[in-house]
Write an enzyme that holds these catalytic residues in place. Structure first.
Site, PDB file in Angstrom:
ATOM      1  N   ALA A  72       0.842  -1.201   0.000  1.00 40.78           N
ATOM      2  CA  ALA A  72       0.000   0.000   0.000  1.00 40.78           C
ATOM      3  C   ALA A  72       0.870   1.240   0.000  1.00 40.78           C
ATOM      4  O   ALA A  72       2.044   1.196   0.383  1.00 40.78           O
ATOM      5  CB  ALA A  72      -0.913   0.002   1.222  1.00 40.78           C
ATOM      6  N   ASP A  73       0.277   2.345  -0.424  1.00 43.24           N
ATOM      7  CA  ASP A  73       0.943   3.636  -0.341  1.00 43.24           C
ATOM      8  C   ASP A  73      -0.096   4.704  -0.054  1.00 43.24           C
ATOM      9  O   ASP A  73      -1.193   4.680  -0.617  1.00 43.24           O
ATOM     10  CB  ASP A  73       1.690   3.971  -1.628  1.00 43.24           C
ATOM     11  N   THR A  74       0.260   5.624   0.836  1.00 39.29           N
ATOM     12  CA  THR A  74      -0.635   6.699   1.240  1.00 39.29           C
ATOM     13  C   THR A  74      -0.027   8.039   0.878  1.00 39.29           C
ATOM     14  O   THR A  74       1.158   8.276   1.147  1.00 39.29           O
ATOM     15  CB  THR A  74      -0.890   6.651   2.765  1.00 39.29           C
ATOM     16  N   ALA A  95      -3.644   3.734  -1.834  1.00 38.73           N
ATOM     17  CA  ALA A  95      -3.802   2.694  -2.852  1.00 38.73           C
ATOM     18  C   ALA A  95      -3.280   1.379  -2.289  1.00 38.73           C
ATOM     19  O   ALA A  95      -2.288   1.366  -1.544  1.00 38.73           O
ATOM     20  CB  ALA A  95      -3.042   3.076  -4.112  1.00 38.73           C
TER      21      ALA A  95
END
Length: 192
Positions: A69-71, A106
């Site tokens: 994930a990436d924020t 995401a």
């Protein structure tokens, strides 16, 4: 059931997974350059990084399910950095003070057959107008270190948030609704 590999060293992501009864078999964080590309839109940036993180570790774990994930925290079209030094945190807090901003997380899952599935959650967060004293107090607490946008919604910054819409867990770093659906499609079930 296939082994689950979390391609992130974030303790917050581990804690969120535990909330739905999932404990990864291993944590293998991808080490990537997270610099946005020229004119890269925030949602595409988050999606690209989540996919790249998953792809970076999949070869080391054949037959496993990979979760990454990436924020990103966004003011307008500007992606705010992960604050590492006090000046960066102060700049981020100044930009979001009294304003609404977006947080996009995401998520990418690669299943044992190599199928790649991705989803994203976007939330809107509105901070109150911060006084210099409030910024100083938040900086002194140290929660901002390593956090996108210079704050942690799950900490004392929650008392500074005037309005919120979206996925709380997504702002923390892993949207559980979307993650649960992606993991179920890859054969990983939860206790909820």
């Amino acid at each position: 059931m296939a082994r689950l590999i979390l391609a992130s060293a974030s303790p917050r992501r581990l804690a969120l997974l535990a909330q739905i009864g999932i404990v990864p078999d291993e944590v293998d964080a991808a080490d990537l350059d997270e610099t946005p590309g020229k004119r890269e839109l925030p949602a595409l940036h988050a999606a690209r990084l989540a996919a790249a993180k998953a792809a970076a570790v999949v070869a080391r774990h054949p037959g496993a399910v990979i979760l990454a994930a990436d924020t990103v925290v966004v003011v307008g079209r500007r992606i705010l950095i992960k604050a590492e030094i006090e000046a960066e945190a102060r700049n981020c807090l100044g930009l979001i003070s009294g304003r609404r901003h977006r947080v996009i997380t995401a998520v990418t899952v690669i299943d044992p057959a190599g199928a790649v599935r991705s989803r994203a959650a976007a939330s809107e967060v509105t901070f109150k107008r911060l006084t210099p004293r409030e910024i100083d107090a938040y900086i002194d607490g140290g929660e901002w270190r390593g956090k996108a946008g210079g704050y942690a919604i799950q900490g004392s910054a929650a008392a500074l948030i005037r309005a919120f819409a979206g996925s709380w867990s997504g702002v923390v770093g892993l949207p559980l609704y979307e993650t649960r659906a992606l993991l179920a499609a890859a054969g990983i079930t939860t206790n909820v």
